[in-house]
Design a protein around this motif. Structure first.
Motif, PDB file in Angstrom:
ATOM      1  N   GLN A  76      -5.916  17.294   3.095  1.00 46.72           N
ATOM      2  CA  GLN A  76      -6.726  18.689   3.591  1.00 46.72           C
ATOM      3  C   GLN A  76      -7.292  18.253   4.910  1.00 46.72           C
ATOM      4  O   GLN A  76      -8.340  18.527   5.452  1.00 46.72           O
ATOM      5  N   ARG A  77      -6.545  17.297   5.836  1.00 49.56           N
ATOM      6  CA  ARG A  77      -6.775  17.277   7.137  1.00 49.56           C
ATOM      7  C   ARG A  77      -5.190  17.377   7.987  1.00 49.56           C
ATOM      8  O   ARG A  77      -4.494  17.004   7.115  1.00 49.56           O
ATOM      9  N   ALA A  78      -5.305  17.482   9.093  1.00 48.31           N
ATOM     10  CA  ALA A  78      -4.011  17.758   9.819  1.00 48.31           C
ATOM     11  C   ALA A  78      -2.816  16.387   9.696  1.00 48.31           C
ATOM     12  O   ALA A  78      -1.772  16.725   9.498  1.00 48.31           O
ATOM     13  N   TYR A  79      -3.475  15.441   9.542  1.00 49.48           N
ATOM     14  CA  TYR A  79      -2.737  14.132   9.281  1.00 49.48           C
ATOM     15  C   TYR A  79      -3.582  12.848   8.752  1.00 49.48           C
ATOM     16  O   TYR A  79      -4.773  13.099   9.563  1.00 49.48           O
ATOM     17  N   GLU A 118      -7.013  24.436   2.964  1.00 56.01           N
ATOM     18  CA  GLU A 118      -7.877  24.245   4.257  1.00 56.01           C
ATOM     19  C   GLU A 118      -7.527  22.760   4.854  1.00 56.01           C
ATOM     20  O   GLU A 118      -7.445  21.871   4.272  1.00 56.01           O
ATOM     21  N   VAL A 119      -7.313  22.781   6.164  1.00 56.41           N
ATOM     22  CA  VAL A 119      -6.892  21.763   6.938  1.00 56.41           C
ATOM     23  C   VAL A 119      -8.023  21.594   8.162  1.00 56.41           C
ATOM     24  O   VAL A 119      -8.061  22.223   9.006  1.00 56.41           O
ATOM     25  N   ARG A 120      -8.628  20.267   7.787  1.00 52.45           N
ATOM     26  CA  ARG A 120      -9.568  19.919   8.900  1.00 52.45           C
ATOM     27  C   ARG A 120      -9.019  18.978   9.834  1.00 52.45           C
ATOM     28  O   ARG A 120      -7.749  18.758   9.843  1.00 52.45           O
ATOM     29  N   GLU A 121      -9.648  18.735  10.993  1.00 57.26           N
ATOM     30  CA  GLU A 121      -9.329  17.847  11.797  1.00 57.26           C
ATOM     31  C   GLU A 121      -8.912  16.571  11.368  1.00 57.26           C
ATOM     32  O   GLU A 121      -9.131  15.978  10.249  1.00 57.26           O
ATOM     33  N   PRO A 122      -8.109  15.491  12.270  1.00 58.58           N
ATOM     34  CA  PRO A 122      -7.567  14.354  11.196  1.00 58.58           C
ATOM     35  C   PRO A 122      -8.733  13.356  11.037  1.00 58.58           C
ATOM     36  O   PRO A 122      -8.375  12.832   9.997  1.00 58.58           O
ATOM     37  N   GLY A 123      -9.720  13.343  11.559  1.00 58.64           N
ATOM     38  CA  GLY A 123     -10.797  12.457  10.966  1.00 58.64           C
ATOM     39  C   GLY A 123     -10.148  10.874  11.253  1.00 58.64           C
ATOM     40  O   GLY A 123      -9.491  10.414  11.979  1.00 58.64           O
ATOM     41  N   GLU A 124     -11.002  10.193  10.586  1.00 56.02           N
ATOM     42  CA  GLU A 124     -11.061   8.742  10.898  1.00 56.02           C
ATOM     43  C   GLU A 124      -9.703   7.849  10.581  1.00 56.02           C
ATOM     44  O   GLU A 124      -9.035   8.314   9.547  1.00 56.02           O
ATOM     45  N   GLU A 125      -9.328   6.946  11.149  1.00 59.90           N
ATOM     46  CA  GLU A 125      -8.155   6.208  10.855  1.00 59.90           C
ATOM     47  C   GLU A 125      -8.379   4.955   9.662  1.00 59.90           C
ATOM     48  O   GLU A 125      -9.693   4.464   9.558  1.00 59.90           O
ATOM     49  N   GLU A 126      -7.646   4.884   8.901  1.00 57.96           N
ATOM     50  CA  GLU A 126      -7.813   3.749   7.727  1.00 57.96           C
ATOM     51  C   GLU A 126      -7.166   2.225   8.195  1.00 57.96           C
ATOM     52  O   GLU A 126      -5.865   2.427   8.910  1.00 57.96           O
ATOM     53  N   HIS A 127      -7.689   1.351   8.066  1.00 59.49           N
ATOM     54  CA  HIS A 127      -7.197  -0.045   8.599  1.00 59.49           C
ATOM     55  C   HIS A 127      -6.428  -0.601   7.383  1.00 59.49           C
ATOM     56  O   HIS A 127      -7.017  -0.811   6.470  1.00 59.49           O
ATOM     57  N   LEU A 128      -5.253  -0.956   7.381  1.00 60.87           N
ATOM     58  CA  LEU A 128      -4.543  -1.800   6.450  1.00 60.87           C
ATOM     59  C   LEU A 128      -4.410  -3.126   6.801  1.00 60.87           C
ATOM     60  O   LEU A 128      -4.323  -3.406   8.159  1.00 60.87           O
ATOM     61  N   THR A 147      -4.344   8.654   9.578  1.00 65.64           N
ATOM     62  CA  THR A 147      -3.873   7.636  10.347  1.00 65.64           C
ATOM     63  C   THR A 147      -3.930   6.493   9.617  1.00 65.64           C
ATOM     64  O   THR A 147      -5.159   6.140   9.353  1.00 65.64           O
ATOM     65  N   ARG A 193       0.708  -1.222  -0.011  1.00 64.36           N
ATOM     66  CA  ARG A 193      -0.212  -0.017  -0.198  1.00 64.36           C
ATOM     67  C   ARG A 193       0.831   1.211  -0.090  1.00 64.36           C
ATOM     68  O   ARG A 193       1.912   1.317   0.904  1.00 64.36           O
ATOM     69  N   CYS A 242      -3.898   2.299  10.470  1.00 64.06           N
ATOM     70  CA  CYS A 242      -3.669   1.266  11.627  1.00 64.06           C
ATOM     71  C   CYS A 242      -2.995  -0.293  10.935  1.00 64.06           C
ATOM     72  O   CYS A 242      -3.774  -0.487   9.960  1.00 64.06           O
TER      73      CYS A 242
END
Ligand SMILES: [Fe+2]
Ligand SMILES: [Fe+2]
Lengths: 239, 81
Positions: free
Chosen positions: A226-229, B71-81, A231, A216, A233
Protein backbone atom coordinates in the motif's frame (compact mmCIF):
# COMPACT_ATOMS: atom_id res chain seq x y z
CA UNK A 1 29.26 -0.05 1.32
CA UNK A 2 25.52 -0.38 1.59
CA UNK A 3 23.03 -0.72 -1.25
CA UNK A 4 19.42 0.47 -1.13
CA UNK A 5 17.02 -1.75 -3.03
CA UNK A 6 13.54 -0.44 -3.91
CA UNK A 7 10.98 -3.11 -4.76
CA UNK A 8 7.34 -3.45 -5.78
CA UNK A 9 5.24 -6.09 -7.61
CA UNK A 10 1.72 -6.59 -8.98
CA UNK A 11 1.36 -3.13 -10.45
CA UNK A 12 -1.12 -4.58 -13.03
CA UNK A 13 -0.98 -1.66 -15.48
CA UNK A 14 -3.47 -1.38 -18.31
CA UNK A 15 -4.79 1.29 -20.65
CA UNK A 16 -6.49 3.14 -17.75
CA UNK A 17 -3.13 3.79 -16.04
CA UNK A 18 -1.26 4.98 -19.13
CA UNK A 19 0.85 8.01 -18.21
CA UNK A 20 -0.20 7.97 -14.53
CA UNK A 21 2.15 5.46 -12.90
CA UNK A 22 5.42 7.27 -13.45
CA UNK A 23 4.80 10.03 -10.89
CA UNK A 24 4.85 7.42 -8.10
CA UNK A 25 8.53 6.92 -8.90
CA UNK A 26 9.49 10.60 -8.74
CA UNK A 27 12.60 11.11 -6.62
CA UNK A 28 13.42 7.41 -6.42
CA UNK A 29 17.09 8.16 -7.05
CA UNK A 30 17.23 9.86 -3.64
CA UNK A 31 15.81 6.80 -1.89
CA UNK A 32 17.29 3.83 -3.75
CA UNK A 33 20.13 2.62 -5.96
CA UNK A 34 18.05 0.13 -7.95
CA UNK A 35 14.36 -0.71 -8.49
CA UNK A 36 13.13 -4.32 -8.65
CA UNK A 37 9.66 -5.09 -10.05
CA UNK A 38 8.41 -8.58 -9.24
CA UNK A 39 5.95 -9.44 -11.98
CA UNK A 40 2.23 -9.03 -12.78
CA UNK A 41 3.21 -5.87 -14.57
CA UNK A 42 0.04 -6.03 -16.68
CA UNK A 43 -3.58 -7.09 -16.27
CA UNK A 44 -4.04 -9.31 -19.30
CA UNK A 45 -0.51 -9.81 -20.58
CA UNK A 46 -1.10 -8.10 -23.92
CA UNK A 47 1.71 -6.49 -25.87
CA UNK A 48 -0.16 -3.16 -25.66
CA UNK A 49 -0.07 -3.33 -21.87
CA UNK A 50 3.59 -4.38 -22.01
CA UNK A 51 4.34 -1.21 -23.99
CA UNK A 52 2.55 0.90 -21.36
CA UNK A 53 4.79 -0.65 -18.68
CA UNK A 54 7.88 0.01 -20.81
CA UNK A 55 6.88 3.68 -21.25
CA UNK A 56 6.20 4.21 -17.54
CA UNK A 57 9.64 2.85 -16.52
CA UNK A 58 11.72 4.13 -19.45
CA UNK A 59 14.72 6.31 -18.58
CA UNK A 60 14.40 6.21 -14.78
CA UNK A 61 17.50 7.56 -12.99
CA UNK A 62 18.13 4.16 -11.33
CA UNK A 63 18.47 0.76 -13.04
CA UNK A 64 15.19 -1.19 -13.24
CA UNK A 65 15.01 -5.00 -13.07
CA UNK A 66 11.82 -6.88 -13.98
CA UNK A 67 10.54 -10.42 -13.85
CA UNK A 68 7.16 -11.29 -15.37
CA UNK A 69 4.19 -12.75 -13.48
CA UNK A 70 1.36 -15.12 -14.39
CA UNK A 71 -0.80 -12.25 -15.73
CA UNK A 72 1.99 -11.29 -18.12
CA UNK A 73 1.86 -14.80 -19.63
CA UNK A 74 -1.92 -14.80 -20.19
CA UNK A 75 -1.89 -13.66 -23.84
CA UNK A 76 1.07 -15.85 -24.91
CA UNK A 77 3.27 -12.87 -25.80
CA UNK A 78 5.63 -13.00 -22.80
CA UNK A 79 8.75 -13.00 -24.99
CA UNK A 80 7.51 -9.91 -26.85
CA UNK A 81 6.76 -8.16 -23.53
CA UNK A 82 10.28 -8.94 -22.30
CA UNK A 83 11.66 -7.52 -25.56
CA UNK A 84 9.85 -4.16 -25.24
CA UNK A 85 10.98 -3.83 -21.63
CA UNK A 86 14.58 -4.49 -22.67
CA UNK A 87 14.25 -1.98 -25.51
CA UNK A 88 13.22 0.56 -22.86
CA UNK A 89 16.60 0.03 -21.19
CA UNK A 90 15.39 -2.23 -18.38
CA UNK A 91 16.79 -5.59 -17.29
CA UNK A 92 14.42 -8.57 -17.51
CA UNK A 93 15.34 -11.76 -15.68
CA UNK A 94 14.01 -15.03 -17.07
CA UNK A 95 15.67 -17.63 -14.82
CA UNK A 96 18.89 -15.71 -15.29
CA UNK A 97 21.23 -13.36 -13.45
CA UNK A 98 22.52 -9.86 -13.99
CA UNK A 99 25.25 -7.83 -12.31
CA UNK A 100 24.57 -4.14 -11.57
CA UNK A 101 26.09 -1.13 -9.79
CA UNK A 102 29.67 -1.68 -10.97
CA UNK A 103 29.65 -5.34 -10.09
CA UNK A 104 28.52 -4.83 -6.49
CA UNK A 105 24.96 -6.14 -6.77
CA UNK A 106 23.91 -9.42 -8.37
CA UNK A 107 20.24 -10.12 -9.10
CA UNK A 108 19.01 -13.59 -10.03
CA UNK A 109 15.53 -14.94 -10.60
CA UNK A 110 12.49 -15.19 -12.81
CA UNK A 111 8.78 -15.81 -12.59
CA UNK A 112 9.00 -18.87 -10.33
CA UNK A 113 5.97 -21.16 -10.04
CA UNK A 114 3.74 -23.09 -7.62
CA UNK A 115 3.53 -26.54 -6.11
CA UNK A 116 3.17 -25.83 -2.41
CA UNK A 117 5.32 -26.03 0.66
CA UNK A 118 7.31 -28.77 2.35
CA UNK A 119 5.14 -31.58 3.66
CA UNK A 120 2.08 -30.30 1.80
CA UNK A 121 3.31 -30.06 -1.77
CA UNK A 122 2.55 -31.73 -5.07
CA UNK A 123 4.92 -34.44 -6.33
CA UNK A 124 6.07 -35.55 -9.77
CA UNK A 125 3.77 -38.53 -9.67
CA UNK A 126 0.68 -39.78 -11.52
CA UNK A 127 -0.89 -38.04 -14.48
CA UNK A 128 1.33 -36.25 -16.99
CA UNK A 129 -0.44 -32.95 -16.15
CA UNK A 130 0.57 -33.25 -12.50
CA UNK A 131 4.12 -34.23 -13.38
CA UNK A 132 4.45 -31.31 -15.80
CA UNK A 133 3.22 -28.84 -13.16
CA UNK A 134 5.77 -29.99 -10.58
CA UNK A 135 8.56 -30.42 -13.12
CA UNK A 136 8.15 -26.80 -14.28
CA UNK A 137 8.94 -25.57 -10.75
CA UNK A 138 11.76 -28.05 -10.31
CA UNK A 139 13.43 -26.92 -13.53
CA UNK A 140 13.06 -23.27 -12.57
CA UNK A 141 14.69 -23.93 -9.18
CA UNK A 142 17.55 -25.70 -10.95
CA UNK A 143 18.11 -22.74 -13.28
CA UNK A 144 18.09 -20.37 -10.29
CA UNK A 145 20.91 -22.35 -8.71
CA UNK A 146 22.94 -21.99 -11.88
CA UNK A 147 22.11 -18.27 -12.08
CA UNK A 148 23.10 -17.66 -8.45
CA UNK A 149 26.33 -19.64 -8.88
CA UNK A 150 27.30 -17.38 -11.77
CA UNK A 151 27.25 -14.29 -9.52
CA UNK A 152 30.39 -13.09 -7.80
CA UNK A 153 29.12 -9.88 -6.20
CA UNK A 154 29.17 -8.17 -2.82
CA UNK A 155 25.39 -8.62 -2.46
CA UNK A 156 22.98 -11.09 -4.06
CA UNK A 157 19.24 -10.55 -4.31
CA UNK A 158 16.66 -12.95 -5.80
CA UNK A 159 13.66 -11.52 -7.65
CA UNK A 160 10.61 -13.74 -8.20
CA UNK A 161 6.88 -13.47 -8.80
CA UNK A 162 5.80 -16.61 -6.92
CA UNK A 163 6.65 -17.01 -3.25
CA UNK A 164 9.47 -19.24 -1.94
CA UNK A 165 7.92 -19.45 1.58
CA UNK A 166 4.46 -19.60 3.12
CA UNK A 167 5.09 -16.99 5.82
CA UNK A 168 4.58 -14.16 3.34
CA UNK A 169 1.30 -15.74 2.20
CA UNK A 170 -0.37 -15.26 5.60
CA UNK A 171 -3.74 -13.69 4.84
CA UNK A 172 -4.37 -15.82 1.74
CA UNK A 173 -6.66 -18.87 1.99
CA UNK A 174 -4.40 -21.88 2.80
CA UNK A 175 -6.24 -23.92 0.13
CA UNK A 176 -4.58 -21.90 -2.63
CA UNK A 177 -1.01 -21.91 -1.24
CA UNK A 178 0.10 -24.49 -3.86
CA UNK A 179 -0.79 -21.94 -6.55
CA UNK A 180 1.08 -19.14 -4.82
CA UNK A 181 4.55 -20.60 -4.52
CA UNK A 182 6.88 -23.49 -3.85
CA UNK A 183 9.45 -24.41 -1.24
CA UNK A 184 11.70 -25.63 -4.08
CA UNK A 185 12.48 -21.98 -4.82
CA UNK A 186 13.60 -21.34 -1.22
CA UNK A 187 15.58 -24.56 -1.17
CA UNK A 188 17.54 -23.49 -4.25
CA UNK A 189 18.32 -20.04 -2.83
CA UNK A 190 19.23 -21.42 0.59
CA UNK A 191 21.70 -23.78 -1.12
CA UNK A 192 23.46 -21.01 -3.04
CA UNK A 193 23.03 -18.11 -0.64
CA UNK A 194 21.55 -14.63 -1.06
CA UNK A 195 20.94 -11.52 1.05
CA UNK A 196 17.27 -11.05 0.21
CA UNK A 197 14.41 -12.62 -1.77
CA UNK A 198 11.71 -10.35 -3.15
CA UNK A 199 8.41 -11.63 -4.59
CA UNK A 200 4.80 -10.65 -5.32
CA UNK A 201 1.71 -12.57 -6.51
CA UNK A 202 0.06 -12.97 -3.06
CA UNK A 203 -2.06 -9.80 -3.00
CA UNK A 204 -3.56 -10.68 0.39
CA UNK A 205 -0.31 -11.87 1.94
CA UNK A 206 2.14 -10.35 4.40
CA UNK A 207 5.30 -8.35 3.71
CA UNK A 208 7.86 -10.11 5.88
CA UNK A 209 9.07 -13.69 6.07
CA UNK A 210 12.20 -15.83 6.09
CA UNK A 211 13.47 -19.00 4.42
CA UNK A 212 14.30 -22.09 6.50
CA UNK A 213 17.96 -21.15 5.89
CA UNK A 214 17.46 -17.65 7.36
CA UNK A 215 17.32 -15.53 4.20
CA UNK A 216 14.92 -12.61 4.49
CA UNK A 217 11.86 -12.80 2.19
CA UNK A 218 9.71 -9.77 1.33
CA UNK A 219 6.32 -9.86 -0.40
CA UNK A 220 6.16 -6.52 -2.19
CA UNK A 221 2.80 -6.96 -3.95
CA UNK A 222 1.34 -3.45 -4.22
CA UNK A 223 -1.86 -4.32 -2.28
CA UNK A 224 0.34 -5.65 0.55
CA UNK A 225 2.68 -2.65 0.64
CA UNK A 226 0.00 0.00 0.00
CA UNK A 227 2.86 2.32 -0.82
CA UNK A 228 4.66 3.07 -4.08
CA UNK A 229 7.54 0.72 -3.25
CA UNK A 230 9.42 -0.66 -0.27
CA UNK A 231 13.09 0.15 0.28
CA UNK A 232 15.50 -2.36 1.80
CA UNK A 233 18.98 -1.35 2.83
CA UNK A 234 21.52 -4.13 2.54
CA UNK A 235 24.26 -3.85 5.18
CA UNK A 236 22.44 -2.00 7.95
CA UNK A 237 25.64 -0.67 9.56
CA UNK A 238 26.11 1.87 6.84
CA UNK A 239 22.53 2.86 6.01
CA UNK B 1 -32.65 -22.08 -8.50
CA UNK B 2 -28.95 -23.05 -8.43
CA UNK B 3 -27.25 -23.78 -5.12
CA UNK B 4 -25.69 -20.47 -3.93
CA UNK B 5 -22.36 -22.22 -3.41
CA UNK B 6 -22.07 -23.09 -7.10
CA UNK B 7 -23.37 -19.72 -8.24
CA UNK B 8 -20.60 -18.03 -6.24
CA UNK B 9 -17.99 -20.39 -7.70
CA UNK B 10 -19.26 -19.71 -11.24
CA UNK B 11 -19.09 -15.95 -10.75
CA UNK B 12 -15.59 -16.15 -9.26
CA UNK B 13 -14.47 -18.24 -12.24
CA UNK B 14 -16.04 -15.76 -14.67
CA UNK B 15 -14.26 -12.84 -13.00
CA UNK B 16 -10.93 -14.69 -13.25
CA UNK B 17 -11.36 -15.80 -16.86
CA UNK B 18 -13.27 -12.93 -18.48
CA UNK B 19 -10.90 -10.76 -20.52
CA UNK B 20 -12.50 -7.58 -19.15
CA UNK B 21 -11.50 -8.44 -15.59
CA UNK B 22 -8.97 -11.30 -15.18
CA UNK B 23 -9.06 -10.71 -11.44
CA UNK B 24 -8.05 -13.72 -9.34
CA UNK B 25 -8.43 -12.42 -5.79
CA UNK B 26 -12.08 -11.36 -5.67
CA UNK B 27 -14.24 -12.95 -3.00
CA UNK B 28 -17.80 -13.81 -4.04
CA UNK B 29 -20.61 -14.58 -1.59
CA UNK B 30 -24.26 -15.33 -2.35
CA UNK B 31 -26.96 -14.78 0.27
CA UNK B 32 -30.48 -15.31 -1.04
CA UNK B 33 -31.00 -13.04 -4.06
CA UNK B 34 -27.93 -10.96 -3.23
CA UNK B 35 -24.41 -11.39 -4.50
CA UNK B 36 -21.49 -9.68 -2.75
CA UNK B 37 -18.09 -8.90 -4.27
CA UNK B 38 -15.16 -8.07 -1.99
CA UNK B 39 -11.48 -7.44 -2.54
CA UNK B 40 -9.10 -4.91 -4.05
CA UNK B 41 -8.13 -4.03 -7.60
CA UNK B 42 -5.53 -1.75 -9.18
CA UNK B 43 -7.79 0.75 -10.99
CA UNK B 44 -11.17 2.46 -10.55
CA UNK B 45 -12.33 1.34 -14.03
CA UNK B 46 -11.77 -2.27 -12.95
CA UNK B 47 -14.27 -1.96 -10.08
CA UNK B 48 -17.19 -1.32 -12.43
CA UNK B 49 -16.20 -4.06 -14.87
CA UNK B 50 -16.46 -6.54 -12.00
CA UNK B 51 -20.14 -5.62 -11.56
CA UNK B 52 -20.80 -6.15 -15.28
CA UNK B 53 -19.15 -9.57 -15.36
CA UNK B 54 -20.86 -10.70 -12.13
CA UNK B 55 -24.31 -9.60 -13.39
CA UNK B 56 -23.87 -11.54 -16.61
CA UNK B 57 -22.69 -14.67 -14.80
CA UNK B 58 -25.53 -14.56 -12.26
CA UNK B 59 -28.58 -12.97 -13.90
CA UNK B 60 -31.41 -12.35 -11.48
CA UNK B 61 -29.21 -11.64 -8.47
CA UNK B 62 -28.64 -8.16 -7.08
CA UNK B 63 -24.92 -7.45 -7.20
CA UNK B 64 -23.38 -5.53 -4.30
CA UNK B 65 -19.90 -4.45 -5.31
CA UNK B 66 -17.81 -3.73 -2.21
CA UNK B 67 -14.50 -3.92 -4.07
CA UNK B 68 -12.11 -1.04 -3.48
CA UNK B 69 -9.07 0.36 -5.25
CA UNK B 70 -5.63 -0.28 -3.79
CA UNK B 71 -4.50 2.86 -2.04
CA UNK B 72 -0.91 3.75 -2.74
CA UNK B 73 0.91 6.02 -0.32
CA UNK B 74 4.38 7.58 -0.45
CA UNK B 75 7.31 5.14 -0.36
CA UNK B 76 7.93 5.74 3.37
CA UNK B 77 10.81 4.57 5.52
CA UNK B 78 13.45 2.09 4.46
CA UNK B 79 14.03 -1.19 6.27
CA UNK B 80 17.57 -2.06 7.30
CA UNK B 81 18.52 -5.67 6.68
FE1 LIG C 1 -0.88 -10.01 -9.18
FE1 LIG D 1 0.37 -13.16 -9.91
Amino acid sequence: MSIRVAAVADIHLSEAQRGTYRERLDGIEERADVLLVGGDLTRHGTLGEGKIVADEFRGLPVPVVFVLGNHDYHSDVEQEIMAVLREAGCVVLDDSAETLLDGRLGIAGGKGFGGGFAGKSASEFGEPETKAFVRHTREIAERWRTALKSLDTEYKVVLSHYSPVKETLAGEPPEIYPFLGSYLLAEAVDAEGADLIVHGHAHHGTEKGMTPGGIRVRNVALPVLQRAYATYCLDAEEC
Amino acid sequence: MDTPHYVAARVQQAIAEDGRTNELGIRVDVRGDHLFLRGQVAGEDQVHLLTDVAREAAPGLTVHNEVTCVEVREPGEEEHL
